[in-house]
Design a protein around this motif. Structure first.
Motif, PDB file in Angstrom:
ATOM      1  N   VAL A 121      59.284  33.391  35.133  1.00  0.00           N
ATOM      2  CA  VAL A 121      60.578  34.082  35.059  1.00  0.00           C
ATOM      3  C   VAL A 121      61.605  33.176  34.384  1.00  0.00           C
ATOM      4  O   VAL A 121      62.377  33.618  33.520  1.00  0.00           O
ATOM      5  N   LYS A 122      61.616  31.904  34.759  1.00  0.00           N
ATOM      6  CA  LYS A 122      62.536  30.937  34.155  1.00  0.00           C
ATOM      7  C   LYS A 122      62.294  30.853  32.646  1.00  0.00           C
ATOM      8  O   LYS A 122      63.235  30.871  31.848  1.00  0.00           O
ATOM      9  N   HIS A 123      61.047  30.746  32.255  1.00  0.00           N
ATOM     10  CA  HIS A 123      60.674  30.662  30.848  1.00  0.00           C
ATOM     11  C   HIS A 123      61.136  31.913  30.093  1.00  0.00           C
ATOM     12  O   HIS A 123      61.705  31.816  29.000  1.00  0.00           O
ATOM     13  N   LEU A 124      60.921  33.069  30.683  1.00  0.00           N
ATOM     14  CA  LEU A 124      61.303  34.312  30.021  1.00  0.00           C
ATOM     15  C   LEU A 124      62.819  34.453  29.888  1.00  0.00           C
ATOM     16  O   LEU A 124      63.297  35.061  28.917  1.00  0.00           O
ATOM     17  N   ALA A 125      63.579  33.883  30.816  1.00  0.00           N
ATOM     18  CA  ALA A 125      65.045  33.895  30.672  1.00  0.00           C
ATOM     19  C   ALA A 125      65.432  33.161  29.389  1.00  0.00           C
ATOM     20  O   ALA A 125      66.263  33.648  28.610  1.00  0.00           O
ATOM     21  N   GLY A 126      64.823  32.020  29.166  1.00  0.00           N
ATOM     22  CA  GLY A 126      65.104  31.273  27.941  1.00  0.00           C
ATOM     23  C   GLY A 126      64.665  32.022  26.701  1.00  0.00           C
ATOM     24  O   GLY A 126      65.370  32.028  25.682  1.00  0.00           O
ATOM     25  N   ILE A 127      63.513  32.662  26.759  1.00  0.00           N
ATOM     26  CA  ILE A 127      63.010  33.450  25.635  1.00  0.00           C
ATOM     27  C   ILE A 127      64.024  34.534  25.254  1.00  0.00           C
ATOM     28  O   ILE A 127      64.372  34.714  24.088  1.00  0.00           O
ATOM     29  N   GLU A 128      64.498  35.260  26.263  1.00  0.00           N
ATOM     30  CA  GLU A 128      65.458  36.340  26.011  1.00  0.00           C
ATOM     31  C   GLU A 128      66.742  35.784  25.380  1.00  0.00           C
ATOM     32  O   GLU A 128      67.235  36.322  24.388  1.00  0.00           O
TER      33      GLU A 128
ATOM     34  N   PRO B 214      70.524  24.673  31.393  1.00  0.00           N
ATOM     35  CA  PRO B 214      70.473  23.233  31.685  1.00  0.00           C
ATOM     36  C   PRO B 214      69.291  22.515  31.042  1.00  0.00           C
ATOM     37  O   PRO B 214      69.439  21.394  30.548  1.00  0.00           O
ATOM     38  N   TRP B 215      68.119  23.139  31.028  1.00  0.00           N
ATOM     39  CA  TRP B 215      66.933  22.494  30.468  1.00  0.00           C
ATOM     40  C   TRP B 215      66.959  22.471  28.944  1.00  0.00           C
ATOM     41  O   TRP B 215      66.229  21.705  28.342  1.00  0.00           O
ATOM     42  N   GLU B 216      67.806  23.297  28.354  1.00  0.00           N
ATOM     43  CA  GLU B 216      68.008  23.193  26.911  1.00  0.00           C
ATOM     44  C   GLU B 216      69.049  22.124  26.608  1.00  0.00           C
ATOM     45  O   GLU B 216      68.892  21.336  25.680  1.00  0.00           O
ATOM     46  N   ALA B 217      70.093  22.092  27.426  1.00  0.00           N
ATOM     47  CA  ALA B 217      71.170  21.120  27.210  1.00  0.00           C
ATOM     48  C   ALA B 217      70.666  19.683  27.300  1.00  0.00           C
ATOM     49  O   ALA B 217      71.059  18.831  26.499  1.00  0.00           O
ATOM     50  N   ASP B 218      69.771  19.409  28.242  1.00  0.00           N
ATOM     51  CA  ASP B 218      69.280  18.029  28.400  1.00  0.00           C
ATOM     52  C   ASP B 218      67.997  17.757  27.613  1.00  0.00           C
ATOM     53  O   ASP B 218      67.457  16.656  27.644  1.00  0.00           O
ATOM     54  N   GLY B 219      67.482  18.782  26.917  1.00  0.00           N
ATOM     55  CA  GLY B 219      66.286  18.607  26.096  1.00  0.00           C
ATOM     56  C   GLY B 219      64.977  18.645  26.864  1.00  0.00           C
ATOM     57  O   GLY B 219      63.903  18.553  26.263  1.00  0.00           O
ATOM     58  N   SER B 220      65.038  18.799  28.175  1.00  0.00           N
ATOM     59  CA  SER B 220      63.799  18.790  28.968  1.00  0.00           C
ATOM     60  C   SER B 220      62.938  20.030  28.729  1.00  0.00           C
ATOM     61  O   SER B 220      61.768  20.052  29.119  1.00  0.00           O
ATOM     62  N   VAL B 221      63.484  21.038  28.057  1.00  0.00           N
ATOM     63  CA  VAL B 221      62.687  22.211  27.699  1.00  0.00           C
ATOM     64  C   VAL B 221      61.473  21.789  26.878  1.00  0.00           C
ATOM     65  O   VAL B 221      60.391  22.376  27.005  1.00  0.00           O
ATOM     66  N   TRP B 222      61.615  20.753  26.061  1.00  0.00           N
ATOM     67  CA  TRP B 222      60.527  20.298  25.203  1.00  0.00           C
ATOM     68  C   TRP B 222      59.490  19.499  25.971  1.00  0.00           C
ATOM     69  O   TRP B 222      58.460  19.126  25.428  1.00  0.00           O
ATOM     70  N   GLU B 223      59.772  19.259  27.256  1.00  0.00           N
ATOM     71  CA  GLU B 223      58.807  18.596  28.142  1.00  0.00           C
ATOM     72  C   GLU B 223      58.262  19.583  29.176  1.00  0.00           C
ATOM     73  O   GLU B 223      57.682  19.180  30.176  1.00  0.00           O
TER      74      GLU B 223
ATOM     75  N   ALA C 238      60.104  21.815  31.015  1.00  0.00           N
ATOM     76  CA  ALA C 238      60.984  22.075  32.160  1.00  0.00           C
ATOM     77  C   ALA C 238      61.324  23.544  32.346  1.00  0.00           C
ATOM     78  O   ALA C 238      61.815  23.932  33.415  1.00  0.00           O
ATOM     79  N   ASP C 239      61.068  24.359  31.340  1.00  0.00           N
ATOM     80  CA  ASP C 239      61.338  25.792  31.479  1.00  0.00           C
ATOM     81  C   ASP C 239      60.176  26.541  32.121  1.00  0.00           C
ATOM     82  O   ASP C 239      60.270  27.740  32.359  1.00  0.00           O
ATOM     83  N   MET C 240      59.100  25.841  32.445  1.00  0.00           N
ATOM     84  CA  MET C 240      57.907  26.491  32.988  1.00  0.00           C
ATOM     85  C   MET C 240      57.722  26.269  34.486  1.00  0.00           C
ATOM     86  O   MET C 240      56.752  26.734  35.059  1.00  0.00           O
ATOM     87  N   TRP C 241      58.641  25.555  35.103  1.00  0.00           N
ATOM     88  CA  TRP C 241      58.564  25.356  36.542  1.00  0.00           C
ATOM     89  C   TRP C 241      59.983  25.215  37.073  1.00  0.00           C
ATOM     90  O   TRP C 241      60.926  24.981  36.321  1.00  0.00           O
ATOM     91  N   VAL C 242      60.126  25.385  38.374  1.00  0.00           N
ATOM     92  CA  VAL C 242      61.446  25.450  38.985  1.00  0.00           C
ATOM     93  C   VAL C 242      61.663  24.237  39.881  1.00  0.00           C
ATOM     94  O   VAL C 242      60.876  23.975  40.792  1.00  0.00           O
TER      95      VAL C 242
END
Length: 185
Positions: A43-50, A67-76, A78-82
């Motif tokens: 669900v978190k991942h899909l929020a970013g996708i949208e 937040p996970w885009e702002a700190d760059g952790s999306v590329w690690e 971070a958008d796939m777990w809570v």
């Protein structure tokens, strides 16, 4: 065409959220496959996708950067777990907000409206809103399938056709498939 895609997207979004129903916070978050896939993370991942594809890429970024885009952790990943500090209510609320934001884009933009995906290679960034809408429909359906499997691993609740048979019928069906597979041992 846009209406058909939008209707399908709305239905699939609802299926994803329904997979959380009746589960504890632990069950919503726990990984059940080696890749770490978990329901609330999807669900978190899909929020970013949208937000990215049907918002930022068409000049309609969200009010606040994720937040996970702002700190760059999306590329690690971070958008796939809570994280423990991110409540399930926060994540599902964020997804609903992202969907509403996307719905506004769908209502306002034509399928041939220009779009540019910021994280794609420069030579591939330019696309159309219609291409991104199809991508979001695909991503959402793709992850809805993951959610079906993860939910089934948690408590046996299957996908859309789970009520096609009773437990005995599914057990017999499973055994039939297992026997066919064993022919190749």
């Amino acid at each position: 065409m846009k209406t058909v895609l939008h209707d399908y997207l709305k239905d699939t979004r609802a299926l994803v959220l329904a997979k959380l129903d009746g589960l504890s916070d632990y069950d919503q978050r726990r990984p059940l496959v080696p890749s770490g896939t978990n329901l609330l993370g999807l669900v978190k991942h899909l929020a970013g996708i949208e937000y990215v594809y049907l918002g930022t890429s068409v000049g309609r970024p969200p009010k606040e950067q994720l937040p996970w885009e702002a700190d760059g952790s999306v590329w690690e990943g971070a958008d796939m777990w809570v994280q423990p500090g991110e409540s399930s209510e926060y994540i599902t609320g964020l997804y609903r907000e992202a969907c509403a934001h996307s719905d506004e884009s769908i209502a306002e933009l034509e399928l041939d409206a220009p779009a540019e995906v910021p994280h794609w290679a420069p030579e591939k960034r330019r696309t159309t809103f219609g291409a991104l809408l199809i991508r979001v429909v695909d991503e959402t359906a793709h992850h809805a399938g993951h959610a079906d499997i993860v939910r089934e691993l948690i408590d046996g609740q299957g996908g859309r056709d789970s009520d096609a048979m009773d437990d005995a019928g599914w057990s017999e069906y499973y055994t039939t498939i297992q026997r066919a597979a064993e022919a190749f041992k």
